[in-house]
Motif scaffolding. Structure first.
Motif, PDB file in Angstrom:
ATOM      1  N   TRP A  21       0.845  -3.487  -4.064  1.00 42.40           N
ATOM      2  CA  TRP A  21       1.777  -3.407  -2.935  1.00 42.40           C
ATOM      3  C   TRP A  21       2.748  -4.582  -2.916  1.00 42.40           C
ATOM      4  O   TRP A  21       3.928  -4.410  -2.617  1.00 42.40           O
ATOM      5  CB  TRP A  21       1.025  -3.302  -1.610  1.00 42.40           C
ATOM      6  N   ILE A  22       2.266  -5.756  -3.272  1.00 41.66           N
ATOM      7  CA  ILE A  22       3.150  -6.934  -3.325  1.00 41.66           C
ATOM      8  C   ILE A  22       4.254  -6.705  -4.351  1.00 41.66           C
ATOM      9  O   ILE A  22       5.434  -6.929  -4.076  1.00 41.66           O
ATOM     10  CB  ILE A  22       2.342  -8.215  -3.655  1.00 41.66           C
ATOM     11  N   VAL A  23       3.883  -6.237  -5.521  1.00 43.21           N
ATOM     12  CA  VAL A  23       4.866  -6.012  -6.579  1.00 43.21           C
ATOM     13  C   VAL A  23       5.803  -4.857  -6.200  1.00 43.21           C
ATOM     14  O   VAL A  23       7.016  -4.928  -6.427  1.00 43.21           O
ATOM     15  CB  VAL A  23       4.179  -5.764  -7.938  1.00 43.21           C
ATOM     16  N   ALA A  42       0.861   4.155  -7.736  1.00 41.95           N
ATOM     17  CA  ALA A  42      -0.330   3.698  -8.463  1.00 41.95           C
ATOM     18  C   ALA A  42      -1.380   3.168  -7.484  1.00 41.95           C
ATOM     19  O   ALA A  42      -2.584   3.370  -7.689  1.00 41.95           O
ATOM     20  CB  ALA A  42       0.045   2.625  -9.482  1.00 41.95           C
ATOM     21  N   ALA A  43      -0.938   2.523  -6.425  1.00 46.81           N
ATOM     22  CA  ALA A  43      -1.878   2.037  -5.403  1.00 46.81           C
ATOM     23  C   ALA A  43      -2.597   3.209  -4.745  1.00 46.81           C
ATOM     24  O   ALA A  43      -3.806   3.157  -4.503  1.00 46.81           O
ATOM     25  CB  ALA A  43      -1.143   1.195  -4.358  1.00 46.81           C
ATOM     26  N   VAL A  44      -1.856   4.286  -4.484  1.00 46.39           N
ATOM     27  CA  VAL A  44      -2.453   5.476  -3.873  1.00 46.39           C
ATOM     28  C   VAL A  44      -3.425   6.140  -4.842  1.00 46.39           C
ATOM     29  O   VAL A  44      -4.473   6.656  -4.430  1.00 46.39           O
ATOM     30  CB  VAL A  44      -1.358   6.465  -3.411  1.00 46.39           C
ATOM     31  N   GLN A  51      -2.320   6.479   1.443  1.00 46.35           N
ATOM     32  CA  GLN A  51      -1.305   7.523   1.551  1.00 46.35           C
ATOM     33  C   GLN A  51      -0.275   7.245   2.656  1.00 46.35           C
ATOM     34  O   GLN A  51       0.924   7.406   2.445  1.00 46.35           O
ATOM     35  CB  GLN A  51      -2.034   8.846   1.813  1.00 46.35           C
ATOM     36  N   GLN A  52      -0.722   6.823   3.827  1.00 47.96           N
ATOM     37  CA  GLN A  52       0.196   6.573   4.947  1.00 47.96           C
ATOM     38  C   GLN A  52       1.116   5.391   4.633  1.00 47.96           C
ATOM     39  O   GLN A  52       2.309   5.430   4.940  1.00 47.96           O
ATOM     40  CB  GLN A  52      -0.591   6.318   6.241  1.00 47.96           C
ATOM     41  N   LEU A  53       0.576   4.358   4.015  1.00 49.02           N
ATOM     42  CA  LEU A  53       1.389   3.206   3.622  1.00 49.02           C
ATOM     43  C   LEU A  53       2.430   3.627   2.589  1.00 49.02           C
ATOM     44  O   LEU A  53       3.583   3.193   2.638  1.00 49.02           O
ATOM     45  CB  LEU A  53       0.493   2.105   3.069  1.00 49.02           C
ATOM     46  N   TYR A  54       2.026   4.506   1.676  1.00 51.71           N
ATOM     47  CA  TYR A  54       2.971   5.012   0.675  1.00 51.71           C
ATOM     48  C   TYR A  54       4.115   5.775   1.355  1.00 51.71           C
ATOM     49  O   TYR A  54       5.274   5.617   0.985  1.00 51.71           O
ATOM     50  CB  TYR A  54       2.269   5.917  -0.348  1.00 51.71           C
ATOM     51  N   LYS A  55       3.784   6.591   2.336  1.00 51.25           N
ATOM     52  CA  LYS A  55       4.821   7.363   3.022  1.00 51.25           C
ATOM     53  C   LYS A  55       5.844   6.434   3.679  1.00 51.25           C
ATOM     54  O   LYS A  55       7.046   6.656   3.567  1.00 51.25           O
ATOM     55  CB  LYS A  55       4.208   8.301   4.062  1.00 51.25           C
TER      56      LYS A  55
END
Length: 142
Positions: A21-23, A42-44, A51-55
């Motif tokens: 997430w940092i990158v 890739a984190a997901v 998933q929610q953070l990705y959205k």
């Protein structure tokens, strides 16, 4: 911290979710939207609960892409990104407004009219949109 120049394959195999997430956020700051989204994805893949953070990250990336494309005069790309945002956030008047302006700049006046009317449905008191809509309607009528 991992350098943003590390390959995506290296990140996938060696990094923790927080490092990914940092990158991803660093790539976003650099305007590298595709790379940022790939790393966030890739984190997901490592942890589906992300998933929610990705959205949220996706929406932020698309909004930045739309604004950047608009800034450099790439209205076709800007319209594409604004359309993606209106699909994800149908109640976002700002996304509809951006789509309306991009469509107007592409001389798609009917599309601009539809988008700007949507803004007024969401924000009936928006005078700036009302003014742009009148201008668009005058162009349609000739």
């Amino acid at each position: 911290m991992i350098s943003p120049l590390v390959s995506i394959q290296q990140l996938n195999s060696k990094s923790s979710i927080s490092e990914l997430w940092i990158v991803a956020k660093e790539y976003l700051k650099l305007g590298k939207l595709n790379q940022s989204l790939t790393i966030a994805y890739a984190a997901v893949q490592k942890d589906p609960s992300q998933q929610q953070l990705y959205k949220k990250h996706y929406i932020e990336s698309v909004r930045l892409g739309a604004e950047f494309a608009e800034e450099i005069g790439d209205y076709s790309r800007s319209a594409y990104y604004w359309e993606q945002l209106t699909q994800q956030l149908p109640q976002d008047a700002g996304a509809w407004y951006g789509l309306g302006l991009a469509k107007a700049n592409l001389q798609d006046y009917q599309g601009a009219e539809i988008a700007l009317n949507r803004v007024l449905q969401l924000e009936p008191g928006n005078q700036k949109t009302r003014l742009h809509l009148r201008e668009i309607q005058q162009l349609i009528r000739g």
